[in-house]
Design a protein around this motif. Structure first.
Motif, mmCIF file in Angstrom:
data_model
loop_
_atom_site.group_PDB
_atom_site.id
_atom_site.type_symbol
_atom_site.label_atom_id
_atom_site.label_comp_id
_atom_site.label_asym_id
_atom_site.label_seq_id
_atom_site.Cartn_x
_atom_site.Cartn_y
_atom_site.Cartn_z
ATOM 1 N N ALA A 154 0.830 -1.207 0.000
ATOM 2 C CA ALA A 154 0.000 0.000 0.000
ATOM 3 C C ALA A 154 0.864 1.256 0.000
ATOM 4 O O ALA A 154 0.570 2.227 -0.705
ATOM 5 N N SER A 155 1.935 1.240 0.776
ATOM 6 C CA SER A 155 2.832 2.395 0.840
ATOM 7 C C SER A 155 3.560 2.593 -0.485
ATOM 8 O O SER A 155 3.772 3.727 -0.919
ATOM 9 N N LYS A 156 3.935 1.501 -1.109
ATOM 10 C CA LYS A 156 4.594 1.584 -2.413
ATOM 11 C C LYS A 156 3.646 2.196 -3.451
ATOM 12 O O LYS A 156 4.059 3.005 -4.277
ATOM 13 N N HIS A 157 2.363 1.810 -3.401
ATOM 14 C CA HIS A 157 1.391 2.349 -4.356
ATOM 15 C C HIS A 157 1.117 3.828 -4.093
ATOM 16 O O HIS A 157 1.113 4.643 -5.013
ATOM 17 N N SER A 158 0.901 4.174 -2.838
ATOM 18 C CA SER A 158 0.477 5.534 -2.484
ATOM 19 C C SER A 158 1.645 6.485 -2.262
ATOM 20 O O SER A 158 1.454 7.702 -2.242
ATOM 21 N N ARG A 159 2.825 5.938 -2.021
ATOM 22 C CA ARG A 159 3.996 6.733 -1.636
ATOM 23 C C ARG A 159 3.713 7.529 -0.365
ATOM 24 O O ARG A 159 4.124 8.673 -0.213
ATOM 25 N N ALA A 160 2.975 6.879 0.549
ATOM 26 C CA ALA A 160 2.599 7.518 1.809
ATOM 27 C C ALA A 160 2.575 6.468 2.911
ATOM 28 O O ALA A 160 2.569 5.268 2.650
ATOM 29 N N TYR A 161 2.539 6.954 4.157
ATOM 30 C CA TYR A 161 2.357 6.070 5.300
ATOM 31 C C TYR A 161 0.942 5.507 5.233
ATOM 32 O O TYR A 161 -0.014 6.228 4.936
ATOM 33 N N CYS A 162 0.783 4.218 5.487
ATOM 34 C CA CYS A 162 -0.534 3.586 5.415
ATOM 35 C C CYS A 162 -0.833 2.852 6.716
ATOM 36 O O CYS A 162 0.074 2.347 7.375
ATOM 37 N N VAL A 163 -2.107 2.809 7.043
ATOM 38 C CA VAL A 163 -2.557 2.091 8.233
ATOM 39 C C VAL A 163 -3.534 1.000 7.813
ATOM 40 O O VAL A 163 -4.202 1.109 6.782
ATOM 41 N N THR A 164 -3.616 -0.034 8.628
ATOM 42 C CA THR A 164 -4.558 -1.116 8.380
ATOM 43 C C THR A 164 -5.936 -0.681 8.871
ATOM 44 O O THR A 164 -6.111 -0.388 10.056
ATOM 45 N N SER A 189 -8.915 7.098 -0.749
ATOM 46 C CA SER A 189 -7.715 7.006 0.088
ATOM 47 C C SER A 189 -7.428 5.575 0.532
ATOM 48 O O SER A 189 -6.415 5.324 1.164
ATOM 49 N N SER A 190 -8.332 4.657 0.198
ATOM 50 C CA SER A 190 -8.172 3.271 0.642
ATOM 51 C C SER A 190 -7.727 2.370 -0.500
ATOM 52 O O SER A 190 -7.937 2.675 -1.674
ATOM 53 N N MET A 191 -7.112 1.276 -0.108
ATOM 54 C CA MET A 191 -6.638 0.278 -1.063
ATOM 55 C C MET A 191 -6.920 -1.104 -0.496
ATOM 56 O O MET A 191 -6.711 -1.324 0.700
ATOM 57 N N VAL A 192 -7.394 -2.011 -1.324
ATOM 58 C CA VAL A 192 -7.520 -3.407 -0.922
ATOM 59 C C VAL A 192 -6.291 -4.117 -1.453
ATOM 60 O O VAL A 192 -6.024 -4.117 -2.663
ATOM 61 N N ILE A 193 -5.556 -4.717 -0.532
ATOM 62 C CA ILE A 193 -4.340 -5.438 -0.881
ATOM 63 C C ILE A 193 -4.639 -6.930 -0.807
ATOM 64 O O ILE A 193 -5.040 -7.433 0.244
ATOM 65 N N ALA A 249 -4.178 5.393 3.184
ATOM 66 C CA ALA A 249 -3.024 6.293 3.134
ATOM 67 C C ALA A 249 -3.285 7.496 4.037
ATOM 68 O O ALA A 249 -4.391 8.034 4.063
ATOM 69 N N LYS A 250 -2.256 7.912 4.772
ATOM 70 C CA LYS A 250 -2.369 9.042 5.705
ATOM 71 C C LYS A 250 -1.258 10.056 5.439
ATOM 72 O O LYS A 250 -0.148 9.682 5.055
ATOM 73 N N ASP A 251 -1.575 11.332 5.697
ATOM 74 C CA ASP A 251 -0.542 12.355 5.599
ATOM 75 C C ASP A 251 0.132 12.509 6.964
ATOM 76 O O ASP A 251 -0.164 11.758 7.903
ATOM 77 N N ASN A 252 1.027 13.488 7.087
ATOM 78 C CA ASN A 252 1.770 13.676 8.340
ATOM 79 C C ASN A 252 0.891 14.106 9.509
ATOM 80 O O ASN A 252 1.315 14.027 10.657
#
Length: 181
Positions: free
Chosen positions: A47-57, A87-91, A117-120
Motif C-alpha cells: 500500500a505504501s509503495k502504491h500511495s507513496r505515503a504512510y498507510c494504516v490497516t 484514500s483506501s486500497m484493498v491489498i 493512506a495518511k498524511d503527516n
C-alpha cells in the motif's frame, strides 16, 4: 499525490522468510498470529509503495488459512493492489510455503487487507488510481467491489436494532445450541 494512475505491477511486493521453530505453536505448526503479522507487514509495504505515503490497516477483510505451514518451509507472500478508492486500497495477498528439500509448493493462505493512506497529520490522503491491464487485474478489482458491498451489508446487519429473539427460536433445531429463556 504525484501520479494519477499506476499499473498494478508497479506496486507488487514479494517477501520470503524461512519458518523457524520460534514461529511455531504448541502443535508444531507455524502460529497463525505470526503469519498475520507477516501479512500486515507486506500489506503495509504494498500500500505504501502504491500511495507513496504512510498507510494504516483499516480492516482485515478475509484471512483464509488453507494449509498448515511447517517449520523449515520457505514462505513466500505475494501482495498486489486489487482495488483503490479515494484514500483506501484493498491489498490481496497469496501465501505459499515451499518444502526446501523436495521443492513442493503449497498454497497456504489468501487474504485481503484494507489499507488507508495518511498524511503527516493523520488525515486520509488521496491515492493513485489503478490501470488494469490483465484479466486477473480486472477480476481482482471486480471481486473487491463485490466484497466491499458484502462487507457494508454485514456491517448494516450487525448494527440492526430490530432484532426479535422469538423469530430465531427455530435455530435450536438446526444448530448445536439450546435456548433457555
Amino acid at each position: 499525490m504525484t501520479e494519477k494512475f499506476k499499473e498494478v505491477k508497479e506496486s507488487e511486493v514479494v517477501m520470503s522468510e524461512l519458518m523457524l521453530p520460534s514461529h511455531s505453536n504448541f502443535n508444531g505448526k507455524i502460529h497463525g498470529g505470526y503469519v498475520l503479522s507477516l501479512l500486515d507487514q507486506i500489506a503495509f509495504a504494498c500500500a505504501s509503495k502504491h500511495s507513496r505515503a504512510y498507510c494504516v490497516t483499516a480492516s482485515v477483510d478475509t484471512v483464509d488459512f488453507l494449509k498448515p505451514i511447517e517449520i523449515g518451509e520457505l514462505v513466500t507472500m505475494k501482495a498486489s493492489v486489487n482495488y483503490v478508492g479515494r484514500s483506501s486500497m484493498v491489498i490481496g495477498i497469496r501465501v505459499e510455503a515451499e518444502n526446501i528439500q523436495t521443492g513442493e509448493i503449497k498454497h497456504c493462505n489468501s487474504s485481503h487487507f484494507t489499507m488507508v493512506a495518511k498524511d503527516n497529520n493523520g488525515e486520509s490522503l488521496a491515492v493513485p488510481g489503478l490501470i488494469l491491464k490483465t484479466d486477473d487485474d480486472i477480476r481482482r478489482f471486480a471481486k473487491s467491489i463485490k466484497r466491499i458491498g458484502m462487507k457494508k451489508k454485514r456491517k448494516q446487519e450487525f448494527h440492526d436494532t430490530d432484532f426479535i429473539s422469538e423469530e430465531y427460536l427455530h435455530i435450536q433445531e438446526l444448530e448445536n445450541v439450546k435456548i433457555e429463556k
